[in-house]
Design an enzyme around this catalytic site. Structure first.
Site, short mmCIF file in Angstrom:
data_model
loop_
_atom_site.label_atom_id
_atom_site.label_comp_id
_atom_site.label_asym_id
_atom_site.label_seq_id
_atom_site.Cartn_x
_atom_site.Cartn_y
_atom_site.Cartn_z
N SER A 25 8.27 -14.11 -22.52
CA SER A 25 9.42 -14.31 -21.64
C SER A 25 9.79 -13.05 -20.87
O SER A 25 9.42 -11.94 -21.25
CB SER A 25 10.59 -14.75 -22.53
OG SER A 25 11.57 -15.40 -21.78
N ASP B 242 19.15 -21.15 -21.42
CA ASP B 242 18.27 -21.42 -22.57
C ASP B 242 18.73 -22.65 -23.35
O ASP B 242 17.91 -23.31 -23.99
CB ASP B 242 18.29 -20.23 -23.55
CG ASP B 242 17.48 -19.05 -23.03
OD1 ASP B 242 16.68 -19.25 -22.11
OD2 ASP B 242 17.68 -17.93 -23.55
N GLN C 92 16.33 -11.11 -23.91
CA GLN C 92 14.91 -11.36 -23.66
C GLN C 92 14.05 -10.59 -24.64
O GLN C 92 13.09 -11.10 -25.19
CB GLN C 92 14.50 -10.92 -22.23
CG GLN C 92 15.01 -11.81 -21.14
CD GLN C 92 14.64 -13.25 -21.33
OE1 GLN C 92 13.48 -13.57 -21.54
NE2 GLN C 92 15.62 -14.13 -21.28
N GLU D 207 -20.47 -36.62 9.05
CA GLU D 207 -20.68 -36.07 7.71
C GLU D 207 -21.96 -36.60 7.07
O GLU D 207 -22.24 -36.32 5.91
CB GLU D 207 -19.46 -36.36 6.82
CG GLU D 207 -18.20 -35.60 7.29
CD GLU D 207 -16.98 -35.77 6.39
OE1 GLU D 207 -17.03 -36.59 5.45
OE2 GLU D 207 -15.98 -35.06 6.62
N GLN E 250 -6.02 -28.23 -34.58
CA GLN E 250 -6.29 -29.58 -35.10
C GLN E 250 -5.26 -30.59 -34.60
O GLN E 250 -5.60 -31.75 -34.33
CB GLN E 250 -6.40 -29.58 -36.63
CG GLN E 250 -5.15 -29.13 -37.40
CD GLN E 250 -5.08 -27.62 -37.59
OE1 GLN E 250 -5.73 -26.85 -36.89
NE2 GLN E 250 -4.27 -27.19 -38.54
N TYR F 90 3.85 -30.42 -28.69
CA TYR F 90 3.52 -29.49 -29.76
C TYR F 90 4.74 -28.62 -30.06
O TYR F 90 5.28 -27.97 -29.15
CB TYR F 90 2.33 -28.60 -29.38
CG TYR F 90 1.87 -27.78 -30.56
CD1 TYR F 90 0.87 -28.26 -31.40
CD2 TYR F 90 2.49 -26.58 -30.87
CE1 TYR F 90 0.49 -27.54 -32.52
CE2 TYR F 90 2.11 -25.85 -31.99
CZ TYR F 90 1.12 -26.34 -32.81
OH TYR F 90 0.75 -25.63 -33.93
N ASN G 78 0.75 -20.83 -30.48
CA ASN G 78 0.07 -19.53 -30.60
C ASN G 78 -1.28 -19.55 -29.87
O ASN G 78 -1.60 -20.49 -29.15
CB ASN G 78 -0.09 -19.16 -32.08
CG ASN G 78 -0.99 -20.15 -32.83
OD1 ASN G 78 -1.76 -20.91 -32.22
ND2 ASN G 78 -0.89 -20.15 -34.14
N HIS H 99 12.97 -11.80 -28.15
CA HIS H 99 12.06 -12.94 -28.31
C HIS H 99 10.72 -12.54 -28.90
O HIS H 99 10.16 -13.24 -29.73
CB HIS H 99 11.77 -13.58 -26.95
CG HIS H 99 12.69 -14.71 -26.61
ND1 HIS H 99 12.77 -15.84 -27.37
CD2 HIS H 99 13.57 -14.89 -25.59
CE1 HIS H 99 13.66 -16.67 -26.84
NE2 HIS H 99 14.16 -16.11 -25.76
#
Lengths: 432, 432
Positions: B237, B361, B259, B415, B191, B130, B214, B262
């Site tokens: 992050s 990164d 950082q 058992e 979706q 994704y 998201n 971001h």
């Protein structure tokens, strides 16, 4: 009666696809109840644990301590039959020796630019092992969950086990002792998971929780995931036996029933190219069912989810096996290695007619916590890797930074991240 | 203004503990909406994807195909600046070379009894990646997610990326091409996750889904987990910089801001034993903030979650660092190796003053997908291991079965599992 499927039949693909998606458990929606219990344990700690243990397990912490004492453990172990103690010790020794081979090695090196790179492995500091109460309380599972953690170097392993009706299975305490676990609390359910994740006055929190449990435990593990790590959420067990004509039908029937007796949702599947064998196995299953103490469970599992699949030849079994992605795959054939080469998705493979899956449950040395419900397509059984984590390491000097800076700055700018570009450029008096 | 904490102050432990549990993201409860979308995609396939893409992304599949064509990819790549293309290629080469070292080896052996044991690794067959749309669409993340899968031997890698407002970031398409990914669909949101997990007329299902997204994407990944595998759900992050007095405050300020830019929920922490340095870094942060294009985001992150922690000496920083368990840990000190030896919990460690986290990164070669929100206590960054799975192997002959049978039977009986005992005993004509 299990279902019969025959490859070559016109509707085979349709029926096989439907078979693959059959749900074998009803997951009760207990999320709200579980959420309330977790919040209560977070807020009230030990007091909440005492209340739930009294209500759900009938255990009164004003009469018996939450933590199981050394004396209790010693007394319990005295009750375990010597042959069971010996069997646990043999199992533990074999499990430990096999899992020791899984310890990953650090890899620290310099590349051709002189950049230092590396992967360093460290053990998780503290792990909680949930052990179910009652009949679902399997001593073998204590070994299978605790020993990989011990081999990984986890310093603190905590067991929670509900004393349903007042007692803890002595063999579970024996297995814990053999695995070196001394911190044991008689609590269970979502409240035990909450206590492990967040801690209480008595119980310090852990960083990861493993082990099987009922719907409440599974929901609680999902809810605390993130605060702590969790293992996979295991579904009902399953076996796929691929067999040629040269098999004793009674052996295969016993193997199919060994899965079926676990749980009404368990699944046993036979794939063979030999119709007479298939019929003989089916008859043997019906015969053997009569003499099982858990025959009701086994019969229900076999009737609802059992399957016999006929294929024109054994090679044709492979694509089906890879789609089924069984937790356990037995290859009861003349040349199991040839077949194994074509197996891609399986939790564990048992080779040849003298390797019943049950050996792997107890004393083979490999782990019996394996991916169920087709998840062997993307996941693995429990191992030492589940109890360690990797830190990556990077080291540059001014020369290496100069070599890599232009590319880093170009990418940072193209992503619109000024401060990223500056963080590199400023060290070389370049334009950020 | 970041918060200041001073070890030795009377309320330090209390304030530090509170600091550790500060939530940095509000997770909207979108589960019901996401559930409805997933069910709709399962039921209606492509038609549902078309409807959602029109509604959420303004993309009309009756005018442009769902799948991105080779021609579109070629045209997009022509728009990418040559220096960015070169930087992507350098990054890809370094990432691929580093990750190739992570490929696990099969381990097949016989133990002293002659029992065959083993672990065999195979690649996951198909993986979906994704990629978010809009400004959160980072080409570097395409490389970091796709290349470990490629190195692992995953045969089919699929990218979904929403064409928010009609277009896909050309650099994302360039990164996909460099990573060898050719199957790209312009869909996003829950979706897209549903399509990857269950498949539609156009998109064949995958076995695992990775990549950031998201709240809707994260919720959808959680919901399809089990049907497919998923990677960790990443939070905002964070960086922890441990610094001695011998640092240029501007360098450290740039790292902290890298950082902070971001995300408003990102976190930047400085631990030092030098008060003048701490003050100088704070002043430099305020100064540098003014010239950042994302200064609003960075300022909010620094004000809400930034922290400066003063310790009496650098060794005292270690227990704090292990509790913070930062995603990124910079050791900007004279002897970083000595400090590193005491670090247990960190996603990645950056050694010395010339290793800004930003190198990791983009072009360091190690992966930038790392555990956030203290989860480095129990989990690791993305690696080749996330795209392979282990099958365990067991092989006994009659002799080995005879050796292990008594213990297996004893444990099965203890058992209460009759069919388990029988499955072993029947092969040796023993009493089950």
């Amino acid at each position: 009666m299990a279902i019969w499927l025959e490859q070559g039949a016109e509707d085979f693909e349709e029926r096989f696809a439907a078979f693959l998606t059959t749900k074998r458990e009803v997951s009760a929606d207990v999320n709200d109840v579980v959420h309330a219990i977790i919040e209560d344990v977070r807020a009230r700690g030990d007091a909440a644990l005492a209340e739930y243990s009294l209500r759900f397990d009938g255990v009164d912490f004003s009469r018996i301590g939450m933590r199981v004492t050394e004396d209790e453990i010693t007394a319990a172990i005295a009750k375990v039959e010597p042959e069971v103690m010996d069997a646990l010790k043999l199992a533990a020794e074999r499990i430990e020796r096999h899992h020791a081979r899984q310890l990953p090695k650090d890899d620290i090196y310099e590349d051709t630019l002189g950049v230092g790179l590396g992967s360093r492995w460290t053990a998780i500091e503290a792990v909680g092992l949930y052990v179910p109460g009652g009949t679902a309380s399997y001593p073998s599972s204590v070994l299978m969950n605790a020993l990989p953690a011990k081999v990984a170097g986890v310093e603190r392993i905590v067991i929670t086990v509900p004393a349903t009706g007042g007692d803890i299975n002595p063999t579970v305490l024996a297995a814990a002792q053999i695995a070196g676990v001394r911190e044991i609390y008689r609590i269970g359910g979502a409240q035990a998971v909450a206590a492990l994740a967040y801690g209480t006055e008595t119980i310090a929190p852990v960083a990861k929780i493993v082990g099987p449990g009922n719907a409440y435990v599974a929901a609680a593990k999902r809810q605390v995931f993130g605060t702590v790590g969790i293992d996979m959420i295991a579904g009902p067990s399953e076996v796929l036996v691929i067999a040629d004509a040269n098999n004793d039908p009674d052996w295969l029937a016993a193997d199919l029933l060994a899965q079926a007796e676990h749980d009404r949702g368990a699944q046993s599947i036979l794939i063979t190219d030999d119709l007479p064998l298939a019929k003989a196995v089916e008859a043997a299953v019906e015969r053997q069912l009569k003499s099982l103490s858990r025959s009701e469970t086994a019969a229900a599992s076999w009737a609802d989810f059992g399957a016999i699949i006929l294929v024109p030849d054994l090679k044709a079994a492979l694509p089906l096996a890879n789609r089924i992605a069984a937790e356990h795959l037995e290859l009861a054939v003349d040349d199991p290695d040839a077949l194994m080469a074509g197996v891609r998705n399986a939790g564990a493979i048992f080779l040849g007619r003298h390797t019943p899956e049950v050996i792997g449950d107890y004393v083979g040395g490999s782990n019996h916590v394996l991916p169920t419900a087709r998840s062997a397509r993307f996941s693995s059984g429990l191992s030492v890797l589940d109890f360690v984590k990797r830190t990556s390491i990077l080291r540059l000097g001014p020369g290496q930074l100069r070599s890599l800076a232009p590319a880093a700055i170009a990418l940072a700018r193209s992503e619109g991240l000024d401060a990223h570009a500056r963080s590199v450029a400023i060290r070389l008096n370049l334009e950020g």
